[in-house]
Design an enzyme around this catalytic site. Structure first.
Site, mmCIF file in Angstrom:
data_model
loop_
_atom_site.group_PDB
_atom_site.id
_atom_site.type_symbol
_atom_site.label_atom_id
_atom_site.label_comp_id
_atom_site.label_asym_id
_atom_site.label_seq_id
_atom_site.Cartn_x
_atom_site.Cartn_y
_atom_site.Cartn_z
ATOM 1 N N GLY A 254 0.822 -1.208 0.000
ATOM 2 C CA GLY A 254 0.000 0.000 0.000
ATOM 3 C C GLY A 254 0.856 1.258 0.000
ATOM 4 N N ARG B 181 -2.923 8.598 2.298
ATOM 5 C CA ARG B 181 -3.690 9.402 3.262
ATOM 6 C C ARG B 181 -2.894 9.739 4.516
ATOM 7 N NH1 ARG B 181 -8.980 6.188 3.996
ATOM 8 N NH2 ARG B 181 -9.664 7.952 5.234
ATOM 9 N N GLN C 78 5.205 -6.265 -5.912
ATOM 10 C CA GLN C 78 3.998 -6.138 -6.731
ATOM 11 C C GLN C 78 4.193 -4.855 -7.547
ATOM 12 O OE1 GLN C 78 0.369 -4.999 -4.772
ATOM 13 N NE2 GLN C 78 -0.927 -5.913 -6.360
ATOM 14 N N ASN D 15 -15.511 -8.051 6.892
ATOM 15 C CA ASN D 15 -14.222 -8.719 6.648
ATOM 16 C C ASN D 15 -13.088 -7.896 7.239
ATOM 17 O OD1 ASN D 15 -12.112 -10.201 5.577
ATOM 18 N ND2 ASN D 15 -12.272 -9.264 3.545
ATOM 19 N N ASN E 122 -5.035 3.775 8.071
ATOM 20 C CA ASN E 122 -5.003 4.481 6.785
ATOM 21 C C ASN E 122 -4.649 5.951 6.966
ATOM 22 O OD1 ASN E 122 -5.930 2.226 5.175
ATOM 23 N ND2 ASN E 122 -7.888 2.526 6.176
ATOM 24 N N LYS F 110 23.740 7.330 28.761
ATOM 25 C CA LYS F 110 23.718 6.787 27.389
ATOM 26 C C LYS F 110 24.879 5.837 27.191
ATOM 27 C CE LYS F 110 26.024 7.792 24.060
ATOM 28 N NZ LYS F 110 26.865 8.276 22.957
ATOM 29 N N TYR G 12 25.533 13.917 33.311
ATOM 30 C CA TYR G 12 25.501 13.173 32.051
ATOM 31 C C TYR G 12 26.599 12.119 32.073
ATOM 32 C CZ TYR G 12 26.188 11.853 27.219
ATOM 33 O OH TYR G 12 26.331 11.114 26.076
HETATM 34 C C1 UD1 Z 1 -9.896 -5.059 2.188
HETATM 35 C C2 UD1 Z 1 -10.888 -6.176 1.877
HETATM 36 C C3 UD1 Z 1 -12.202 -5.856 2.573
HETATM 37 C C4 UD1 Z 1 -11.968 -5.694 4.053
HETATM 38 C C5 UD1 Z 1 -10.899 -4.654 4.317
HETATM 39 C C6 UD1 Z 1 -10.519 -4.671 5.779
HETATM 40 C C7 UD1 Z 1 -10.326 -7.035 -0.331
HETATM 41 C C8 UD1 Z 1 -10.702 -7.036 -1.761
HETATM 42 N N1 UD1 Z 1 -11.082 -6.265 0.463
HETATM 43 O O1 UD1 Z 1 -10.428 -3.873 1.598
HETATM 44 O O2 UD1 Z 1 -13.135 -6.899 2.348
HETATM 45 O O3 UD1 Z 1 -13.161 -5.353 4.706
HETATM 46 O O4 UD1 Z 1 -9.702 -4.952 3.579
HETATM 47 O O5 UD1 Z 1 -9.656 -3.601 6.078
HETATM 48 O O6 UD1 Z 1 -9.400 -7.709 0.065
HETATM 49 N N2 UD1 Z 1 -2.650 -4.331 -1.067
HETATM 50 C C9 UD1 Z 1 -1.556 -4.628 -1.858
HETATM 51 N N3 UD1 Z 1 -1.681 -4.559 -3.214
HETATM 52 C C10 UD1 Z 1 -2.845 -4.232 -3.815
HETATM 53 C C11 UD1 Z 1 -3.960 -3.918 -3.017
HETATM 54 C C12 UD1 Z 1 -3.836 -3.989 -1.638
HETATM 55 O O7 UD1 Z 1 -0.490 -4.950 -1.314
HETATM 56 O O8 UD1 Z 1 -2.851 -4.212 -5.044
HETATM 57 C C13 UD1 Z 1 -2.516 -4.414 0.395
HETATM 58 C C14 UD1 Z 1 -2.623 -3.055 1.057
HETATM 59 O O9 UD1 Z 1 -1.344 -2.484 1.245
HETATM 60 C C15 UD1 Z 1 -3.245 -3.383 2.394
HETATM 61 C C16 UD1 Z 1 -4.111 -4.598 2.080
HETATM 62 O O10 UD1 Z 1 -3.588 -5.177 0.908
HETATM 63 O O11 UD1 Z 1 -2.281 -3.757 3.352
HETATM 64 C C17 UD1 Z 1 -5.599 -4.244 1.918
HETATM 65 O O12 UD1 Z 1 -5.792 -3.417 0.796
HETATM 66 P P1 UD1 Z 1 -6.831 -2.231 0.763
HETATM 67 O O13 UD1 Z 1 -6.796 -1.610 -0.566
HETATM 68 O O14 UD1 Z 1 -6.634 -1.356 1.965
HETATM 69 O O15 UD1 Z 1 -8.190 -3.047 0.907
HETATM 70 P P2 UD1 Z 1 -9.583 -2.506 1.409
HETATM 71 O O16 UD1 Z 1 -10.275 -1.788 0.288
HETATM 72 O O17 UD1 Z 1 -9.436 -1.835 2.699
HETATM 73 CA CA CA Z 2 -7.653 -0.907 3.938
#
Ligand code: UD1
Ligand code: CA
Length: 448
Positions: free
Chosen positions: A14, A18, A78, A173, A230, A337, A352
């Site tokens: 991520g 924000r 990724q 979830n 976030n 320290k 100190y």
């Molecule tokens: C996700 C869940 C949602 C859940 C919520 C809980 C999915 C599709 N949805 O949504 O059901 O209620 O978390 O907080 O899984 N990430 C990557 N690569 C990507 C996309 C995401 O590494 O391409 C990682 C993000 O850094 C993060 C996590 O996966 O750590 C979740 O991704 P995020 O986009 O925040 O998912 P939500 O929309 O919050």
């Molecule tokens: Ca999230």
């Protein structure tokens, strides 16, 4: 269950825009540890023998932080953010190696406890192919909804794709999942981006598993354990939840906290029995406190060891590498320290001590300073057992004061002082009889 092998994937790709930060989100800290560090530690505690971390492109800093916590972790990149299932598949090489359980954690969900991860794995050994962690948030907006039918999890619907009725579901979830290794790749490869966000949703594997007549379950967790970060406000909320947990743990294990809500721990703070902590104390990472120690009000302590029955504070600062032997006493406005103090040392006020070793029973007076930095490098000061360092002395390192030696008040010590000697380095006092009277006579005050 313990004989089952486990691969844990931590998704940390991520951007965390924000947070409005130069740092990637998962490198922000709570309870003295990075967010990704917390996720990795929980995974290790839950017995994950293989770990993989998925990071965004050019995120060497996140990879390095992951290696700090798990040197054996494999790091995958990724390249493009195309959804959570896509992120998991970035670690395809790790998924291809057989393992019984696969745990998926989010790098921004640091409060997760090892016990809960073990519960998720237990659901797999009880026959589920996918076990999803759910919770009932005060406000479900934004979360995927868990659709449960006949005790089994039928589907997960992302908010954007949910019908009005589905949006009314309060069971959500948390994002974390356990998947049977035998089916993981085949399920993940079946995920499409046919949804409102054009993303590959990890959550779609639930529906796919159902179509293949595989068992899917949802487990319940406390909201406090699955809070994600976030924004900075959520980071503060997570910090508050951690502190509540750590304070309760400290008290359960036999420490007295006079005002628990004013004491801040790091996740790795170790306290012995009958430790007394007065109000307004901050612990950074890497602190151990032995039985019977007292931390008086307004102390800041990090990377330090505090021996048995030691007292520090009020207003003491222990910086990394400070180690205090049993019964030692550190008083107000004292900074230590990278210094090892043996037992029964007293540094009671305004001093100190840095880059030093101090023998047992030594007494360091008010205003004494180890001058450890010459502007280029750090130098050491050795103070022997039972030495007495007079008030306002400057010990210019490298220098040593032998056991039992005295340093006269106000000395600037640049040469070693042998054991049991007196080191005095200041000009002698002269007394001029009648001098003041004479001056007043020659310089009378002007009349008022
Ligand atoms: C996700 C869940 C949602 C859940 C919520 C809980 C999915 C599709 N949805 O949504 O059901 O209620 O978390 O907080 O899984 N990430 C990557 N690569 C990507 C996309 C995401 O590494 O391409 C990682 C993000 O850094 C993060 C996590 O996966 O750590 C979740 O991704 P995020 O986009 O925040 O998912 P939500 O929309 O919050
Ligand atoms: Ca999230």
């Amino acid at each position: 269950m313990t004989s089952r092998t486990c691969l844990t994937l931590v998704l940390a790709a991520g951007e965390g825009t924000r947070m409005k930060s130069a740092l990637p989100k998962v490198l922000h800290r709570t309870a003295g540890r990075t967010l990704v560090g917390h996720a990795i530690s929980a995974a290790r505690e839950a017995g994950a023998e293989r770990l993989a971390v998925v990071v965004g492109p050019s995120r060497e800093d996140v990879a390095a932080e992951a290696a700090e916590h798990a040197p054996e972790a494999q790091v995958f990149i990724q390249a493009e953010r195309k959804g959570t299932a896509h992120a998991v598949l970035a670690a395809r090489a790790a998924l291809e190696r057989p393992s019984d359980d696969i745990l998926i954690l989010f790098g921004d969900t640091p409060l997760i406890r090892a016990e809960t991860l073990k519960r998720m794995r237990a659901a797999l050994s009880d026959g589920a192919t996918v076990a999803v962690l759910g919770f009932e948030p005060a406000d479900p907006t934004g979360y995927g909804r868990l659709i449960v039918k006949d005790g089994e999890l039928a589907a997960i619907r992302e908010e954007k794709d949910a019908s009005a009725d589905e949006k009314k579901i309060g069971f959500c979830n948390a994002g974390l999942m356990a998947i049977s290794g035998a089916h993981a790749l085949e399920l993940l490869d079946g995920v499409t981006n046919d949804n409102a966000s054009r993303e590959f949703y990890l959550t779609d594997i639930v529906g796919l598993a159902r179509e293949a007549a595989l068992k899917t379950v949802a487990l319940m967790a406390e909201e406090s354990e699955v809070q994600g970060v976030n924004t900075r406000a959520q980071l503060a909320a997570v910090e508050a939840a951690f502190q509540k947990r750590l304070r309760e743990h400290a008290m359960r294990e036999g420490a007295t906290l006079i005002a628990p809500e004013t004491v801040f721990f790091a996740v790795d703070t170790v306290l012995g029995r009958d430790v007394l902590i007065e109000p307004n104390v901050f612990f950074g990472p890497g602190v151990t406190v032995e039985d019977g120690a007292t931390i008086r009000a307004y102390c800041h302590v990090e990377g330090a060891h505090i021996g048995r029955d030691v007292t520090i504070g009020p207003f003491s600062r222990l910086r990394p590498g400070a180690s205090l032997g049993d019964h030692t006493r550190i008083g107000n406005f004292v900074e230590i320290k990278n210094a090892v103090l043996d037992r029964d040392v007293k540094v009671n006020h305004l001093a100190y001590v840095g880059d030093a070793s101090v023998g047992a029973d030594a007494n360091i007076g008010a205003g004494a300073i180890t001058c450890n930095y010459d502007g280029v490098r750090k130098q050491r000061t050795e103070i022997g057992a039972g030495a007495f360092i007079g008030v306002n002395s400057a010990l210019v390192a490298p220098v040593s004061v032998g056991a039992g030696a005295y340093i006269a008040t106000g000395s600037v010590i640049t040469d070693d002082v042998p054991a049991n000697a007196l080191g005095v380095a200041r000009s002698r006092q002269t007394v001029k009889e009648g001098w003041a009277e004479e001056r007043r006579k020659n310089n009378p005050k002007p009349p008022k």
